[in-house]
Enzyme design. Structure first.
Site, mmCIF file in Angstrom:
data_model
loop_
_atom_site.group_PDB
_atom_site.id
_atom_site.type_symbol
_atom_site.label_atom_id
_atom_site.label_comp_id
_atom_site.label_asym_id
_atom_site.label_seq_id
_atom_site.Cartn_x
_atom_site.Cartn_y
_atom_site.Cartn_z
ATOM 1 N N GLU A 90 0.820 -1.207 0.000
ATOM 2 C CA GLU A 90 0.000 0.000 0.000
ATOM 3 C C GLU A 90 0.856 1.260 0.000
ATOM 4 O OE1 GLU A 90 -2.111 -1.489 3.374
ATOM 5 O OE2 GLU A 90 -0.904 -0.285 4.730
ATOM 6 N N CYS A 333 -0.077 2.519 8.683
ATOM 7 C CA CYS A 333 0.797 1.372 8.445
ATOM 8 C C CYS A 333 0.180 -0.029 8.400
ATOM 9 C CB CYS A 333 1.849 1.412 9.540
ATOM 10 S SG CYS A 333 3.378 0.711 9.020
HETATM 11 N N1 SAH Z 1 9.848 0.062 9.743
HETATM 12 C C1 SAH Z 1 9.928 1.479 9.727
HETATM 13 C C2 SAH Z 1 8.895 2.153 8.856
HETATM 14 C C3 SAH Z 1 7.486 1.669 8.959
HETATM 15 S S1 SAH Z 1 6.603 1.970 10.473
HETATM 16 C C4 SAH Z 1 9.879 2.019 11.135
HETATM 17 O O1 SAH Z 1 9.732 1.231 12.066
HETATM 18 O O2 SAH Z 1 10.032 3.212 11.321
HETATM 19 C C5 SAH Z 1 6.587 3.695 10.515
HETATM 20 C C6 SAH Z 1 5.632 4.299 11.444
HETATM 21 O O3 SAH Z 1 4.311 3.740 11.336
HETATM 22 C C7 SAH Z 1 5.869 4.214 12.923
HETATM 23 O O4 SAH Z 1 6.937 4.928 13.437
HETATM 24 C C8 SAH Z 1 4.583 4.849 13.319
HETATM 25 O O5 SAH Z 1 4.721 6.231 13.109
HETATM 26 C C9 SAH Z 1 3.547 4.297 12.351
HETATM 27 N N2 SAH Z 1 2.644 3.343 12.994
HETATM 28 C C10 SAH Z 1 2.590 2.001 12.933
HETATM 29 N N3 SAH Z 1 1.608 1.501 13.671
HETATM 30 C C11 SAH Z 1 0.984 2.548 14.230
HETATM 31 C C12 SAH Z 1 -0.123 2.700 15.115
HETATM 32 N N4 SAH Z 1 -0.824 1.653 15.582
HETATM 33 N N5 SAH Z 1 -0.454 3.947 15.484
HETATM 34 C C13 SAH Z 1 0.224 5.024 15.026
HETATM 35 N N6 SAH Z 1 1.255 4.954 14.197
HETATM 36 C C14 SAH Z 1 1.649 3.729 13.800
#
Ligand code: SAH
Length: 343
Positions: A90, A333
């Site tokens: 996505e 995400c």
């Molecule tokens: N693997 C990399 C990039 C993907 S995740 C990393 O870990 O940075 C990137 C971002 O997705 C996280 O830092 C967060 O900002 C967001 N994310 C994932 N799950 C989330 C959730 N349940 N609530 C809010 N942000 C989320």
């Protein structure tokens, strides 16, 4: 058949030479793909017909299949694509004033299984190629409502520093004035804290922004929410970040998802100040957790969020508070892919 977007400009020039065609056609081809949004080789009207034919016989321009497009009330648009092998990825377009930020996936699935994130739920499938990531960007540029792309964040599904070569290759093409021409400072790599990747990136000579998903400031809590912390614990991670800042003179943003009952208390704020103080060029980006049905994660109450932020500010940190965009279309995400898999 190969994806033409896996070739850098010099790679394409080499290919043309190999075909005994003039190398300058490579720039024209790049311009058609990345600037003019050409949908197929036959439209590349300033190329000789036989070259167009040769390109068509050897390369494809687009390989992702758009499966679903969702639009949020706030203007955020989310694209779900099927890969040829039926994996889903996505990408999200996030409009904001004059900006249009694209959020790209770097892998199908994710091997890091962070507790708050939907992307890791189905495990890891595969790395995306350079061409596939560029295709996500092109889709957002050519098919989002505002038809433009000014910023890119590698914050979709997957871990960019676990797919290092392809991500850097894609960034160089995104960055190139012959292709998308998006300045490195408008491109953000977000990592869960892969230390060797951070060290390598520091040597790359790229002016990209680095975000580190921290989400906890003591090893016990961080290992609980982010299993990768067992391999790359906080002390070493912070040391690597210090090295990165010293080498590049660039600021690092630390992402911190606030999760009720997990990391949003006074002691957590104190720990955060303690580990980041003295790093110099850092910023903390607080993100109230986006609740995901399958994961027992909820945001703290408003008052607690504000208290946490104010405490960090008083402690001398630079802090921003991010509000989730596109919540109504499950744009956080991995969420859309997750829903799709369940249907
Ligand atoms: N693997 C990399 C990039 C993907 S995740 C990393 O870990 O940075 C990137 C971002 O997705 C996280 O830092 C967060 O900002 C967001 N994310 C994932 N799950 C989330 C959730 N349940 N609530 C809010 N942000 C989320």
């Amino acid at each position: 058949m190969r994806d033409i977007k896996d070739l850098s400009l010099s790679g394409l020039e080499a290919k043309l030479k190999n075909w005994e065609e003039p190398a300058f056609h490579a720039r024209q081809i790049f311009s058609w793909i990345y600037k003019k949004g050409a949908a197929d080789f036959s439209r590349m009207s300033d190329l000789p017909a036989d070259l167009r034919k040769k390109l068509q016989d050897n390369f494809y321009l687009f390989g992702l299949k758009l499966t679903k497009k969702l639009e949020s009330k706030d203007g955020t648009e989310k694209f779900l694509f099927a890969l040829k092998d039926k994996n889903f990825i996505e990408a999200v377009a996030i409009p904001e004033k004059n900006r249009m930020t694209g959020c790209l996936s770097t892998q199908a699935g994710c091997r890091f299984a962070c507790r708050f994130c939907a992307s890791g739920l189905g495990g890891f499938q595969k790395n995306l190629s350079c061409g596939q990531m560029l295709e996500e960007a092109l889709y957002l540029k050519n098919h989002s409502r505002y038809k433009k792309l000014t910023h890119l964040v590698f914050m979709g599904t997957g871990e960019p520093l676990d797919n290092y070569e392809n991500v850097i290759k894609a960034i160089r093409i995104i960055n190139s004035p012959d292709a998308l021409g998006i300045g490195a400072r408008r491109i953000t790599i977000s990592t869960c804290g892969i230390i060797p990747g951070i060290k390598r990136l520091a040597q790359e000579g790229l002016q990209v922004e680095l975000s580190v998903s921290l989400h906890a400031a003591d090893d016990k809590t961080r290992s609980e929410v982010m299993p990768i912390n067992k391999k790359y614990p906080l002390k070493e991670l912070i040391t690597a970040c210090r090295g990165y800042i010293q080498k590049t003179n660039r600021q690092i943003t630390f992402e911190y998802i606030l999760m009720q009952g997990i990391n949003s208390g006074l002691q957590n704020a104190r720990n955060l100040i303690k580990i980041l103080k003295g790093l110099g060029l850092v910023k903390v980006n607080l993100i109230p957790a986006n609740p995901i049905r399958e994961l027992k994660v909820t945001p703290p109450a408003e008052g607690e969020i504000r208290f946490f932020r104010d405490y960090l500010v008083k402690g001398g940190l630079q802090v921003t508070l991010r509000r989730e965009r596109g919540e109504d279309i499950e744009a956080s995400c991995g969420q859309l892919r997750l829903r799709h898999a369940q249907k």
